[in-house]
Write a protein that holds these residues in place. Structure first.
Motif, PDB file in Angstrom:
ATOM      1  N   VAL A  65      16.490  -9.212  20.329  1.00  0.00           N
ATOM      2  CA  VAL A  65      15.731 -10.384  20.760  1.00  0.00           C
ATOM      3  C   VAL A  65      14.323  -9.980  21.193  1.00  0.00           C
ATOM      4  CG1 VAL A  65      15.554 -12.150  22.583  1.00  0.00           C
ATOM      5  CG2 VAL A  65      17.715 -11.798  21.364  1.00  0.00           C
ATOM      6  N   MET A  66      14.214  -8.855  21.885  1.00  0.00           N
ATOM      7  CA  MET A  66      12.905  -8.382  22.327  1.00  0.00           C
ATOM      8  C   MET A  66      11.987  -8.096  21.135  1.00  0.00           C
ATOM      9  SD  MET A  66      12.238  -5.492  25.239  1.00  0.00           S
ATOM     10  CE  MET A  66      12.982  -4.182  24.263  1.00  0.00           C
ATOM     11  N   LEU A  67      12.521  -7.467  20.095  1.00  0.00           N
ATOM     12  CA  LEU A  67      11.716  -7.207  18.900  1.00  0.00           C
ATOM     13  C   LEU A  67      11.338  -8.512  18.212  1.00  0.00           C
ATOM     14  CD1 LEU A  67      10.430  -5.327  16.836  1.00  0.00           C
ATOM     15  CD2 LEU A  67      12.673  -5.124  15.717  1.00  0.00           C
ATOM     16  N   HIS A  68      12.262  -9.450  18.154  1.00  0.00           N
ATOM     17  CA  HIS A  68      11.972 -10.762  17.561  1.00  0.00           C
ATOM     18  C   HIS A  68      10.800 -11.434  18.286  1.00  0.00           C
ATOM     19  CE1 HIS A  68      12.979 -14.568  15.492  1.00  0.00           C
ATOM     20  NE2 HIS A  68      12.720 -15.147  16.653  1.00  0.00           N
ATOM     21  N   LEU A  69      10.795 -11.346  19.610  1.00  0.00           N
ATOM     22  CA  LEU A  69       9.709 -11.934  20.409  1.00  0.00           C
ATOM     23  C   LEU A  69       8.393 -11.198  20.165  1.00  0.00           C
ATOM     24  CD1 LEU A  69      11.773 -12.409  23.669  1.00  0.00           C
ATOM     25  CD2 LEU A  69      10.700 -14.272  22.395  1.00  0.00           C
ATOM     26  N   ALA A  70       8.458  -9.885  20.015  1.00  0.00           N
ATOM     27  CA  ALA A  70       7.246  -9.114  19.732  1.00  0.00           C
ATOM     28  C   ALA A  70       6.665  -9.495  18.376  1.00  0.00           C
ATOM     29  CB  ALA A  70       7.549  -7.616  19.781  1.00  0.00           C
ATOM     30  N   LEU A  71       7.538  -9.670  17.381  1.00  0.00           N
ATOM     31  CA  LEU A  71       7.067 -10.101  16.058  1.00  0.00           C
ATOM     32  C   LEU A  71       6.386 -11.459  16.144  1.00  0.00           C
ATOM     33  CD1 LEU A  71      10.226  -8.984  14.048  1.00  0.00           C
ATOM     34  CD2 LEU A  71       7.919  -8.078  13.720  1.00  0.00           C
ATOM     35  N   LYS A  72       6.958 -12.364  16.959  1.00  0.00           N
ATOM     36  CA  LYS A  72       6.355 -13.688  17.138  1.00  0.00           C
ATOM     37  C   LYS A  72       5.018 -13.605  17.864  1.00  0.00           C
ATOM     38  CE  LYS A  72       9.588 -17.495  17.032  1.00  0.00           C
ATOM     39  NZ  LYS A  72      10.004 -18.711  17.752  1.00  0.00           N
ATOM     40  N   ALA A  73       4.949 -12.725  18.862  1.00  0.00           N
ATOM     41  CA  ALA A  73       3.758 -12.639  19.706  1.00  0.00           C
ATOM     42  C   ALA A  73       2.519 -12.247  18.922  1.00  0.00           C
ATOM     43  CB  ALA A  73       3.996 -11.641  20.840  1.00  0.00           C
ATOM     44  N   PHE A  74       2.699 -11.445  17.859  1.00  0.00           N
ATOM     45  CA  PHE A  74       1.526 -10.920  17.146  1.00  0.00           C
ATOM     46  C   PHE A  74       1.423 -11.394  15.700  1.00  0.00           C
ATOM     47  CE2 PHE A  74       2.723  -7.901  20.480  1.00  0.00           C
ATOM     48  CZ  PHE A  74       1.563  -7.939  21.251  1.00  0.00           C
ATOM     49  N   ALA A  75       2.349 -12.244  15.264  1.00  0.00           N
ATOM     50  CA  ALA A  75       2.292 -12.760  13.891  1.00  0.00           C
ATOM     51  C   ALA A  75       0.990 -13.540  13.681  1.00  0.00           C
ATOM     52  CB  ALA A  75       3.497 -13.659  13.643  1.00  0.00           C
ATOM     53  N   PRO A  76       0.412 -13.435  12.476  1.00  0.00           N
ATOM     54  CA  PRO A  76       0.908 -12.739  11.276  1.00  0.00           C
ATOM     55  C   PRO A  76       0.555 -11.256  11.223  1.00  0.00           C
ATOM     56  CG  PRO A  76      -1.103 -13.892  10.747  1.00  0.00           C
ATOM     57  CD  PRO A  76      -0.811 -14.211  12.194  1.00  0.00           C
ATOM     58  N   ALA A  77      -0.087 -10.735  12.274  1.00  0.00           N
ATOM     59  CA  ALA A  77      -0.372  -9.296  12.316  1.00  0.00           C
ATOM     60  C   ALA A  77       0.913  -8.520  12.591  1.00  0.00           C
ATOM     61  CB  ALA A  77      -1.412  -9.012  13.398  1.00  0.00           C
ATOM     62  N   PRO A  78       0.944  -7.238  12.258  1.00  0.00           N
ATOM     63  CA  PRO A  78       2.130  -6.431  12.567  1.00  0.00           C
ATOM     64  C   PRO A  78       2.231  -6.152  14.062  1.00  0.00           C
ATOM     65  CG  PRO A  78       0.402  -5.055  11.631  1.00  0.00           C
ATOM     66  CD  PRO A  78      -0.075  -6.470  11.507  1.00  0.00           C
ATOM     67  N   VAL A  79       3.410  -5.793  14.513  1.00  0.00           N
ATOM     68  CA  VAL A  79       3.596  -5.418  15.917  1.00  0.00           C
ATOM     69  C   VAL A  79       2.783  -4.153  16.190  1.00  0.00           C
ATOM     70  CG1 VAL A  79       5.272  -4.648  17.644  1.00  0.00           C
ATOM     71  CG2 VAL A  79       5.902  -6.424  15.994  1.00  0.00           C
ATOM     72  N   PRO A  80       1.915  -4.159  17.210  1.00  0.00           N
ATOM     73  CA  PRO A  80       1.040  -3.008  17.461  1.00  0.00           C
ATOM     74  C   PRO A  80       1.705  -1.902  18.272  1.00  0.00           C
ATOM     75  CG  PRO A  80       0.500  -4.765  18.994  1.00  0.00           C
ATOM     76  CD  PRO A  80       1.589  -5.307  18.095  1.00  0.00           C
ATOM     77  N   PHE A  81       3.017  -1.839  18.300  1.00  0.00           N
ATOM     78  CA  PHE A  81       3.745  -0.834  19.052  1.00  0.00           C
ATOM     79  C   PHE A  81       4.744  -0.138  18.126  1.00  0.00           C
ATOM     80  CE2 PHE A  81       3.837  -4.683  22.025  1.00  0.00           C
ATOM     81  CZ  PHE A  81       2.547  -4.445  22.518  1.00  0.00           C
ATOM     82  N   SER A  82       5.040   1.104  18.426  1.00  0.00           N
ATOM     83  CA  SER A  82       6.154   1.774  17.751  1.00  0.00           C
ATOM     84  C   SER A  82       7.434   1.525  18.538  1.00  0.00           C
ATOM     85  CB  SER A  82       5.873   3.279  17.621  1.00  0.00           C
ATOM     86  OG  SER A  82       5.632   3.857  18.894  1.00  0.00           O
ATOM     87  N   LEU A  83       8.560   1.966  17.989  1.00  0.00           N
ATOM     88  CA  LEU A  83       9.863   1.797  18.623  1.00  0.00           C
ATOM     89  C   LEU A  83      10.397   3.165  19.049  1.00  0.00           C
ATOM     90  CD1 LEU A  83      11.605  -0.694  16.135  1.00  0.00           C
ATOM     91  CD2 LEU A  83      10.023  -1.205  18.009  1.00  0.00           C
ATOM     92  N   LEU A  84      11.254   3.155  20.081  1.00  0.00           N
ATOM     93  CA  LEU A  84      11.885   4.380  20.568  1.00  0.00           C
ATOM     94  C   LEU A  84      13.361   4.116  20.804  1.00  0.00           C
ATOM     95  CD1 LEU A  84      11.883   7.267  21.805  1.00  0.00           C
ATOM     96  CD2 LEU A  84      11.183   6.220  23.978  1.00  0.00           C
ATOM     97  N   HIS A  85      14.212   4.987  20.266  1.00  0.00           N
ATOM     98  CA  HIS A  85      15.649   4.894  20.522  1.00  0.00           C
ATOM     99  C   HIS A  85      16.152   6.222  21.058  1.00  0.00           C
ATOM    100  CE1 HIS A  85      20.043   4.551  18.945  1.00  0.00           C
ATOM    101  NE2 HIS A  85      19.943   4.112  20.195  1.00  0.00           N
ATOM    102  N   VAL A  86      16.832   6.183  22.205  1.00  0.00           N
ATOM    103  CA  VAL A  86      17.505   7.366  22.731  1.00  0.00           C
ATOM    104  C   VAL A  86      18.916   7.347  22.160  1.00  0.00           C
ATOM    105  CG1 VAL A  86      18.162   8.656  24.775  1.00  0.00           C
ATOM    106  CG2 VAL A  86      16.101   7.239  24.824  1.00  0.00           C
TER     107      VAL A  86
END
Length: 312
Positions: free
Chosen positions: A54-75
């Motif tokens: 859901v957080m990624l979905h919101l990030a995609l919405k926040a910056f659309a149509p531009a790409p998300v300006p952040f990378s992702l991190l998974h532990v």
């Protein structure tokens, strides 16, 4: 005779009034944009669990149509559910995102961490997480924590300052009046950011249904081989379960939260659709972590102790 509506009545009848989910979405989008404006190297924690989805979905919405300006991190604990890892990789590829993976197994292999006697690796995530933050110089780290999950998380602000050792001090909490967020931090410090702080588990599922967000199938009822330990249904695996006297059986279950297989329990359920899951959660009197996370039962202050050490 003319009737005058008060402000509340006007707002309720207004076609421009935001729904509950719209208000939560708007707040989260504002937080993402605020971080983009204040920080130089933000990163989004993404595990393939529902809150990070859901957080990624919101990030995609926040910056659309531009790409998300952040990378992702998974532990990656190395004991993750295969269905979730597959979903993670597929999602990263679909949106052309950059994923950093901090591997607990790598730390164990080189002797920097030791396996716990109980087999759970969730508490072992702290060192790989904090070192990844330091290595990549991330100054803001988005997490999917919500205040309704657990009492230590209920204490935390949306912008939560961490010191140069990634440790959390509840006494350094900052006021956040009128949705004004203070991102100031000294060199070496960073801020943990929680866009879903004010959401509940039910809000998350209702939003998933409204937005038509795809999830890993283990969030819905399916048959799985599990065994009972301390009142929870755990999945058998190389991490050390089942032990002598613990019997594996096939049950119809689903997962309310997703983490390390060694400490993430399933619940009996026949909910195979979003509507059925929402109805099930609405009737529940236990939080998802209280019902299904063994690592939170280690002590009364288990989560707060880990947060003080740098855990999310």
């Amino acid at each position: 005779m003319t009737t005058t509506l008060n402000a509340t009545e006007e707002q309720q009848g207004s076609p421009f009034a935001l729904s509950h989910l719209d208000a939560l979405e708007s707040e989260a989008v504002h937080i993402f944009r605020e971080v983009a404006g204040e920080f130089e190297r933000p990163v989004v924690l993404f595990s393939g669990g529902k809150d990070s989805i859901v957080m990624l979905h919101l990030a995609l919405k926040a910056f659309a149509p531009a790409p998300v300006p952040f990378s992702l991190l998974h532990v990656d604990t190395g004991h993750n559910f295969p269905e979730v890892i597959e979903y993670r990789d597929r999602t990263v590829a679909r949106h052309n995102l950059r994923l950093h993976v901090a591997s607990v197994q790598e730390y164990i292999d080189r002797g920097a961490l030791k396996e716990r006697p109980d087999g759970t690796r969730n508490p072992l995530q702290t060192v790989p997480l904090t070192e990844a933050i330091q290595q990549h110089r991330f100054d803001a780290v988005f997490g999917g924590g919500r205040r309704d999950e657990e009492k230590a998380r209920a204490k935390e602000r949306v912008f939560s300052l961490r010191d140069e050792f990634s440790q959390w001090d509840p006494r350094r909490q900052r006021p956040e009046l009128w949705q004004l967020y203070n991102g100031r931090h000294a060199p070496g410090e960073h801020v943990r950011v929680f866009p879903l702080s004010n959401w509940t588990e039910l809000d998350v599922w209702q939003y998933i249904a409204r937005e038509g967000i795809e999830l890993p199938e283990i969030y819905f009822a399916h048959e799985r081989e599990v065994f009972s330990r301390n009142g929870m249904w755990l999945t058998a695996g190389e991490w050390g379960g089942p032990k002598d006297g613990e019997t594996v059986e096939k049950r119809l279950i689903r997962y309310r939260t997703v983490g390390d297989m060694s400490c993430t329990g399933a619940v009996d359920s026949d909910a195979t659709t979003l509507d059925a899951v929402i109805a099930e959660i609405a009737a529940s009197r236990l939080t998802e972590r209280g019902a299904t996370r063994a690592d939170d039962k280690l002590s009364e202050a288990a989560m707060e102790d880990r947060k003080r050490e740098g855990y999310f």
